[in-house]
Design an enzyme around this catalytic site. Sequence first.
Site, mmCIF file in Angstrom:
data_model
loop_
_atom_site.group_PDB
_atom_site.id
_atom_site.type_symbol
_atom_site.label_atom_id
_atom_site.label_comp_id
_atom_site.label_asym_id
_atom_site.label_seq_id
_atom_site.Cartn_x
_atom_site.Cartn_y
_atom_site.Cartn_z
ATOM 1 N N SER A 1 20.584 42.118 19.457
ATOM 2 C CA SER A 1 20.541 42.689 18.103
ATOM 3 C C SER A 1 19.431 42.048 17.275
ATOM 4 O O SER A 1 18.724 42.729 16.531
ATOM 5 C CB SER A 1 21.885 42.481 17.399
ATOM 6 O OG SER A 1 22.920 43.160 18.061
ATOM 7 N N SER B 1 21.836 52.460 19.013
ATOM 8 C CA SER B 1 22.545 51.274 19.514
ATOM 9 C C SER B 1 23.044 50.367 18.392
ATOM 10 O O SER B 1 24.211 49.949 18.396
ATOM 11 C CB SER B 1 21.653 50.479 20.474
ATOM 12 O OG SER B 1 20.421 50.164 19.853
ATOM 13 N N ALA C 1 16.051 43.546 18.082
ATOM 14 C CA ALA C 1 15.891 44.997 17.944
ATOM 15 C C ALA C 1 14.843 45.337 16.890
ATOM 16 O O ALA C 1 15.026 45.063 15.711
ATOM 17 C CB ALA C 1 17.229 45.641 17.591
ATOM 18 N N ARG D 1 13.322 58.672 26.453
ATOM 19 C CA ARG D 1 12.775 57.443 27.027
ATOM 20 C C ARG D 1 12.670 57.472 28.549
ATOM 21 O O ARG D 1 11.738 56.919 29.122
ATOM 22 C CB ARG D 1 13.626 56.243 26.596
ATOM 23 C CG ARG D 1 13.314 55.800 25.195
ATOM 24 C CD ARG D 1 14.139 54.609 24.805
ATOM 25 N NE ARG D 1 13.811 54.229 23.430
ATOM 26 C CZ ARG D 1 14.560 53.425 22.702
ATOM 27 N NH1 ARG D 1 15.662 52.917 23.198
ATOM 28 N NH2 ARG D 1 14.209 53.131 21.468
#
Length: 493
Positions: free
Chosen positions: A42, A370, A45, A273
């Site tokens: 996280s 996410s 990110a 992706r």
Amino acid sequence: MTEADIIIIGSGIGALSVAGELCKNGRKVLVITKGLKKSCNSSLAQGGISVALSDKDNYEWHYEDTMAAGCNLNDSDAVMKLVSTAPNVIRELIDTGMEFDRDSQGNLMFGREAAHRLNRVIHAGGDRTGLRVVEQLIRNLTTDVTVIQNQMALDLRVKDGKCYGVITKDSDGNLHTYHANYVVLATGGIGQLYPSTSNDVTITGDGIAMAYRAGAKLKNLEFVQFHPTMLTIDGQAYGLVSEACRGAGGILVNEKGEKIMEGVHPLKDLAPRDVVAREVYAHYLKGEKIFLDISAVDDFKSKFPTVTEICEDNGVDVSKNLIPVAPGAHFHMGGVEATPDGLTNIDGLFAVGETACTGVHGANRLASNSLLEGLVFGKFLADYILTHHRKVGNIIDDVPETTVDNLPTKKEIQRKMMEYVGIVRHSNEIHNIIDWFKQYMPDGKDFVKLNPEKTTEEQYEIYNMLTTGYLVAKSAMDRHESIGAHYIVKDEK
């Protein structure tokens, strides 16, 4: 023995979302993390959070884009729960003090990323969104939350389908046994199973391996998303080059300056992706160098300070407008099978974030869903705990005698994973890596629990990588059709 009401294993956005909601309601929480509290995916990110907050957007479109990116293999109810709840969850986060990037009029700025039909992604600090959100969630914690750092969870304490806690080992090699009424797995994904990854160094598939040894159901493990653009120099990856760079106008080119995504997909550089990663990888295998041409991106350094810093730290001058890139393991759509509320098949064991597989991502995660998943489903999980009382007695742990030695190196595992269950898999070759993994099964039959007193943290990490890699390979062999992030070539026997 340490008594706790609620234990959360991991310290990323999913974990912090759960902890924040629980402590706000006066519940005492113990967060145990393998490294430092910000050592998680996280924090790394760069992408933002996709949310239908724009006047030009609506959550039904967000739903449709998520389903399409996931090849409709998603759990449609979970997706609808995510996207419809998201706007209010983000508004609540802003109300707690979270600052997202805004224009000169004070309006939220929305960026574009792959497979989104319009600009839907909000950012904080340009490409520092994950870190900024982590920092805000940490600020929101009260003294009812205790964070224990540098302590690795080894195994879950499970008996007769019920979870009673966790066994850990600290950096000095001391064992700790915890008893808890609720245990939440929030250990992240599996990126370090591959030689090139955007993931934190601590992310070695521990959650999946522990859950497997405890008897938890797993789902969709074959779906591993590779990010198309890792900064790559002489075959070595040095960090992520955010997809938002392409959303802002970056274009993938070869050494001749030719646009490699022309004619490959209608969305070209902003195709899903898996499509972009395969195309970049195909050129890479032919020995070609691929670059992200950022000449069309205005004010690149101010918009992407993290990418700029990573480039400059590794000798790449962004003012020359060409960033060398190659794909790297990024996100795992599979994981511990769980509901949006985090429930698993083991009573008292919950899973959230990348560790969990709620089915929300299907075969391929939509960009910037996410961080959103961790925030929204973390809140759902906390709400479930707050409304469902659980009080369990203790158990006497069975200590296995099994030990391991002669383990492979992490680099060996990473090479094998990329070769056999990487971006492109071959139907007649996957059995080779499965056979390779089997030689490291202590009893020759399975990856069973180990004696924690006689196993080091390093051995556990490698053992978890072997366990999770084996499970990913088995799942890849069992899915015969190419779909999403699972691309398999059917070779003649």
